[in-house]
Motif scaffolding. Structure first.
Motif, PDB file in Angstrom:
ATOM      1  N   ARG A 128       1.821   2.459  -5.568  1.00  0.00           N
ATOM      2  CA  ARG A 128       2.146   3.878  -5.398  1.00  0.00           C
ATOM      3  C   ARG A 128       1.316   4.558  -4.319  1.00  0.00           C
ATOM      4  O   ARG A 128       1.783   5.524  -3.708  1.00  0.00           O
ATOM      5  N   ASN A 129       0.128   4.077  -4.072  1.00  0.00           N
ATOM      6  CA  ASN A 129      -0.764   4.764  -3.134  1.00  0.00           C
ATOM      7  C   ASN A 129      -0.828   4.110  -1.759  1.00  0.00           C
ATOM      8  O   ASN A 129      -1.114   4.798  -0.767  1.00  0.00           O
ATOM      9  N   TYR A 130      -0.573   2.815  -1.688  1.00  0.00           N
ATOM     10  CA  TYR A 130      -0.563   2.109  -0.409  1.00  0.00           C
ATOM     11  C   TYR A 130       0.690   1.227  -0.352  1.00  0.00           C
ATOM     12  O   TYR A 130       0.600  -0.007  -0.279  1.00  0.00           O
ATOM     13  N   PRO A 131       1.868   1.854  -0.412  1.00  0.00           N
ATOM     14  CA  PRO A 131       3.107   1.075  -0.530  1.00  0.00           C
ATOM     15  C   PRO A 131       3.355   0.122   0.625  1.00  0.00           C
ATOM     16  O   PRO A 131       3.914  -0.962   0.417  1.00  0.00           O
ATOM     17  N   LYS A 132       2.966   0.495   1.832  1.00  0.00           N
ATOM     18  CA  LYS A 132       3.190  -0.399   2.974  1.00  0.00           C
ATOM     19  C   LYS A 132       2.405  -1.696   2.800  1.00  0.00           C
ATOM     20  O   LYS A 132       2.945  -2.798   2.950  1.00  0.00           O
ATOM     21  N   SER A 175      -9.946  -0.008   6.290  1.00  0.00           N
ATOM     22  CA  SER A 175      -9.015   0.213   7.424  1.00  0.00           C
ATOM     23  C   SER A 175      -7.829  -0.739   7.388  1.00  0.00           C
ATOM     24  O   SER A 175      -6.851  -0.542   8.119  1.00  0.00           O
ATOM     25  N   LEU A 176      -7.896  -1.781   6.559  1.00  0.00           N
ATOM     26  CA  LEU A 176      -6.774  -2.705   6.452  1.00  0.00           C
ATOM     27  C   LEU A 176      -5.589  -2.098   5.705  1.00  0.00           C
ATOM     28  O   LEU A 176      -4.448  -2.563   5.848  1.00  0.00           O
ATOM     29  N   LEU A 177      -5.859  -1.069   4.895  1.00  0.00           N
ATOM     30  CA  LEU A 177      -4.806  -0.504   4.052  1.00  0.00           C
ATOM     31  C   LEU A 177      -3.879   0.405   4.831  1.00  0.00           C
ATOM     32  O   LEU A 177      -4.306   1.154   5.701  1.00  0.00           O
ATOM     33  N   ARG A 178      -2.606   0.343   4.485  1.00  0.00           N
ATOM     34  CA  ARG A 178      -1.590   1.185   5.101  1.00  0.00           C
ATOM     35  C   ARG A 178      -0.733   1.832   4.022  1.00  0.00           C
ATOM     36  O   ARG A 178      -0.334   1.181   3.058  1.00  0.00           O
ATOM     37  N   ARG A 179      -0.458   3.106   4.216  1.00  0.00           N
ATOM     38  CA  ARG A 179       0.385   3.827   3.261  1.00  0.00           C
ATOM     39  C   ARG A 179       1.855   3.744   3.636  1.00  0.00           C
ATOM     40  O   ARG A 179       2.719   3.971   2.841  1.00  0.00           O
TER      41      ARG A 179
END
Length: 265
Positions: free
Chosen positions: A141-145, A261-265
């Motif tokens: 839900r928070n980092y769907p990409k 920084s690896l995370l994408r929304r």
């Protein structure tokens, strides 16, 4: 167990499914090896203690103690398939992962698409408890990409035999609990003490760290050109990287970790 004393591990070859071009079907095959995933013989690098762990004690402020107790309360909750809240969370995970595709039942062969070992995911939650489902749902839900990229193995040159997504997620929850020593009354390592400061700054720090860890684990998997037999080695490398990042001087928030920084929304 096989006749030679080895244990069976289900691994999956990933292929794109016919429905909507979005669900990936997995063909289960049984091989002999160590129980790198989860089951009755839950075995993971995360469960193994380290001789170098510092067993010193860190005093907590009242606020830190309250934060730790709230998180420990979550850790103590087992998944209960009779509870409506738990049922809804599991159903929510499906629709966050596969929006627009109907889930026929909470016990269904469809769950194998996500990387559960069988048609009833609750059997895999025994290792990580309800919080392992909460972690997956928070990620979706928070980092769907990033969640979708990992679920569908969209990044990098993938191995022929990939780690099962959902079961790997439960392993990550368990590893973090062990690494941070969260079931102790107060921190017994520098890493645990540092994390509690981050938790005081953000009460969702554990959930965010989970998302970071999952993405970092996949990055390590690709860098090492790993296959399913390398899972424990990848988890060790992931844990080592996390520990290095947590002790950096300029980390005062969970978002300051370089791997965030690896995370994408």
């Amino acid at each position: 167990m096989d006749e030679n004393g080895g244990s069976f591990v289900e691994v999956r070859r990933i292929s794109q499914g016919p429905d909507r071009g979005s669900v990936y079907h997995s063909t289960p095959e049984v091989v002999t090896g160590s129980t790198a995933w989860i089951g009755k013989g839950f075995s993971c690098v995360c469960a193994q203690g380290r001789e170098s762990d510092a067993r010193v004690s860190f005093d907590l402020t009242p606020s830190q103690e309250e934060c730790l107790h709230r998180l420990q309360y979550r850790l103590d909750v087992s998944y209960d398939s009779s509870k409506k809240e738990h049922q809804e969370a599991l159903r929510g995970l499906w629709y966050a992962a596969y929006p627009g595709i109907e889930l026929r039942d909470l016990i269904s062969e469809q769950w194998k698409e996500m990387g559960w070992q069988g048609k009833d995911p609750s059997t895999d939650f025994r290792g990580g408890g309800f919080i392992s489902l909460e972690n997956l749902l928070f990620f979706a839900r928070n980092y769907p990409k990033s969640f979708q990229d990992l679920l569908r193995k969209q990044d990098g040159d993938r191995a022929l035999w990939e780690y099962p997504f959902a079961v790997a997620g439960v392993n990550i929850t368990f590893m973090l609990i062990q690494m941070l020593d969260l079931q102790a009354a107060k921190p017994r390592s520098v890493i645990g003490a540092i994390f509690l400061k981050l938790l005081l700054e953000n009460d969702r720090a554990f959930d965010i760290l989970y998302c970071i860890t999952f993405k970092l684990m996949d990055q390590q998997w690709l860098a090492m050109r790993a296959s399913y037999m390398d899972f424990n080695t990848v988890m060790k490398s992931t844990r080592h990287q996390l520990e290095q990042e947590l002790v950096l001087e300029d980390v005062s928030r969970i978002e300051d970790l370089p791997s965030y920084s690896l995370l994408r929304r």
